[in-house]
Design a protein around this motif. Structure first.
Motif, PDB file in Angstrom:
ATOM      1  N   TYR A 151       0.824  -1.189   0.000  1.00 54.35           N
ATOM      2  CA  TYR A 151       0.000   0.000   0.000  1.00 54.35           C
ATOM      3  C   TYR A 151       0.867   1.251   0.000  1.00 54.35           C
ATOM      4  O   TYR A 151       1.850   1.311   0.728  1.00 54.35           O
ATOM      5  N   PRO A 152       0.531   2.273  -0.777  1.00 63.49           N
ATOM      6  CA  PRO A 152      -0.619   2.376  -1.684  1.00 63.49           C
ATOM      7  C   PRO A 152      -0.261   2.051  -3.131  1.00 63.49           C
ATOM      8  O   PRO A 152      -1.013   2.364  -4.038  1.00 63.49           O
ATOM      9  N   TYR A 153       0.910   1.421  -3.317  1.00 58.96           N
ATOM     10  CA  TYR A 153       1.397   1.200  -4.685  1.00 58.96           C
ATOM     11  C   TYR A 153       0.746  -0.009  -5.338  1.00 58.96           C
ATOM     12  O   TYR A 153       0.445   0.009  -6.523  1.00 58.96           O
ATOM     13  N   TYR A 154       0.542  -1.062  -4.572  1.00 55.57           N
ATOM     14  CA  TYR A 154      -0.173  -2.231  -5.070  1.00 55.57           C
ATOM     15  C   TYR A 154      -0.980  -2.821  -3.926  1.00 55.57           C
ATOM     16  O   TYR A 154      -0.454  -3.041  -2.833  1.00 55.57           O
ATOM     17  N   ILE A 155      -2.267  -3.058  -4.177  1.00 49.83           N
ATOM     18  CA  ILE A 155      -3.148  -3.605  -3.156  1.00 49.83           C
ATOM     19  C   ILE A 155      -3.733  -4.898  -3.709  1.00 49.83           C
ATOM     20  O   ILE A 155      -4.440  -4.890  -4.721  1.00 49.83           O
ATOM     21  N   ALA A 156      -3.420  -5.991  -3.064  1.00 49.83           N
ATOM     22  CA  ALA A 156      -3.825  -7.307  -3.574  1.00 49.83           C
ATOM     23  C   ALA A 156      -5.314  -7.546  -3.404  1.00 49.83           C
ATOM     24  O   ALA A 156      -5.947  -7.035  -2.483  1.00 49.83           O
ATOM     25  N   GLN A 157      -5.862  -8.321  -4.324  1.00 48.09           N
ATOM     26  CA  GLN A 157      -7.230  -8.847  -4.244  1.00 48.09           C
ATOM     27  C   GLN A 157      -8.291  -7.752  -4.184  1.00 48.09           C
ATOM     28  O   GLN A 157      -9.373  -7.952  -3.620  1.00 48.09           O
ATOM     29  N   THR A 158      -7.972  -6.582  -4.746  1.00 47.79           N
ATOM     30  CA  THR A 158      -8.971  -5.513  -4.833  1.00 47.79           C
ATOM     31  C   THR A 158      -8.920  -4.942  -6.245  1.00 47.79           C
ATOM     32  O   THR A 158      -8.406  -3.847  -6.452  1.00 47.79           O
ATOM     33  N   PRO A 159      -9.452  -5.680  -7.215  1.00 45.15           N
ATOM     34  CA  PRO A 159      -9.363  -5.229  -8.607  1.00 45.15           C
ATOM     35  C   PRO A 159     -10.004  -3.885  -8.859  1.00 45.15           C
ATOM     36  O   PRO A 159      -9.609  -3.173  -9.792  1.00 45.15           O
ATOM     37  N   GLU A 160     -10.977  -3.501  -8.020  1.00 45.01           N
ATOM     38  CA  GLU A 160     -11.618  -2.205  -8.212  1.00 45.01           C
ATOM     39  C   GLU A 160     -10.733  -1.064  -7.710  1.00 45.01           C
ATOM     40  O   GLU A 160     -10.924   0.093  -8.087  1.00 45.01           O
ATOM     41  N   ALA A 161      -9.750  -1.368  -6.873  1.00 47.75           N
ATOM     42  CA  ALA A 161      -8.824  -0.353  -6.362  1.00 47.75           C
ATOM     43  C   ALA A 161      -7.469  -1.022  -6.135  1.00 47.75           C
ATOM     44  O   ALA A 161      -7.060  -1.280  -5.003  1.00 47.75           O
ATOM     45  N   PRO A 162      -6.731  -1.326  -7.219  1.00 53.67           N
ATOM     46  CA  PRO A 162      -5.512  -2.126  -7.112  1.00 53.67           C
ATOM     47  C   PRO A 162      -4.268  -1.361  -6.669  1.00 53.67           C
ATOM     48  O   PRO A 162      -3.192  -1.935  -6.635  1.00 53.67           O
ATOM     49  N   GLY A 163      -4.412  -0.091  -6.340  1.00 49.56           N
ATOM     50  CA  GLY A 163      -3.257   0.686  -5.906  1.00 49.56           C
ATOM     51  C   GLY A 163      -2.738   1.602  -7.004  1.00 49.56           C
ATOM     52  O   GLY A 163      -3.162   1.534  -8.161  1.00 49.56           O
ATOM     53  N   VAL A 164      -1.825   2.485  -6.618  1.00 54.16           N
ATOM     54  CA  VAL A 164      -1.300   3.482  -7.553  1.00 54.16           C
ATOM     55  C   VAL A 164      -0.705   2.813  -8.790  1.00 54.16           C
ATOM     56  O   VAL A 164      -1.097   3.100  -9.927  1.00 54.16           O
TER      57      VAL A 164
END
Length: 254
Positions: A47-60
């Protein structure tokens, strides 16, 4: 990291596959299309560059990298490899790019087998400690010879100066600090503050460990793609879209 970041900074990595064609067709098509296969798989979530398992908000970077590839008209295919496998693939030359900061490397130099894109966004990492210990960790030199919490698979430009104590993610670093397993860790400022808030475990940012910019580190055999990648980055900056994505993940909600 990322140094704070996956060796493949969120593990942003790709390997190229030539489109499968019969040998005769290949002979007739010497410039066979290249598909860049990339991997988005951080140690947990970066976080916040890549967020796993959240395709609607995958990170920057989860949003920016596909946009760069699309604007550059570079075809791609996403994979989900574990960090160990992606690290090995990078070392053996099967991966084409990842996202890193030159500040993570000794003397800020990438290996000769890579070229760097123009900067995507700034990035900073700090020595992270409990609030009560902040004043004791105001100088970077204090990490020398000490056990320092790090994230497994991440790059650190000076890890020959301290003993790495690897954990799975930035989340685990914050937990380890509060459990007394380590006194100090190295983490990006945003990931550390995010997990401290999520876990309700206060931390302090002490000495700056590195600061720089995130870039795409591209293998030299694909240098012909670099101008299109740089133009795509600039287009996203000029339109304001890149900053909008960064703000989406880094600004506090009113």
């Amino acid at each position: 990291m990322l140094s704070f970041r996956p060796l493949l900074v969120i593990s942003w990595c790709i390997f190229s596959l030539l489109t499968a064609t019969p040998l005769a067709a290949k002979a007739a098509m010497p410039d066979a299309e290249v598909i860049l296969n990339y991997n988005v798989n951080a140690s947990n979530s970066w976080y916040p560059y890549y967020i796993a398992q959240t395709p609607e908000a995958p990170g920057v970077l989860g949003e920016i990298i596909p946009k760069i590839l699309a604007l550059a008209n570079i075809k791609s295919r996403k994979h989900n490899f574990p960090p160990k496998r992606t690290n090995q693939a990078l070392e053996k030359g099967f991966l084409d790019f990842d996202v890193v900061s030159p500040s993570w490397f000794e003397e800020k130099q990438l290996a000769d087998t890579f070229v760097a894109s123009n900067p995507i966004m700034p990035i900073m990492e700090n020595i992270v400690v409990l609030e009560k210990n902040q004043q004791r960790w105001q100088r970077l030199s204090q990490i020398k010879g000490r056990n320092i919490g790090t994230v497994r698979g991440y790059l650190y430009h000076d890890d020959n100066e301290f003993t790495r104590v690897d954990f799975k993610s930035e989340r685990e670093l914050i937990l380890a600090l509060h459990k007394g397993r380590i006194e100090a860790a190295i983490s990006g400022d945003y990931p550390a503050l995010y997990w401290a808030k999520e876990l309700n475990l206060p931390i302090s940012l002490a000495a700056v460990h590195s600061s720089g910019d995130l870039v795409i580190r591209l293998r030299k055999e694909h240098i012909a793609l670099l101008p299109a990648i740089n133009q795509a980055i600039q287009t996203l900056k000029d339109s304001g879209e890149l900053q909008q994505i960064i703000d989406k993940y880094t600004l506090a909600t009113p």
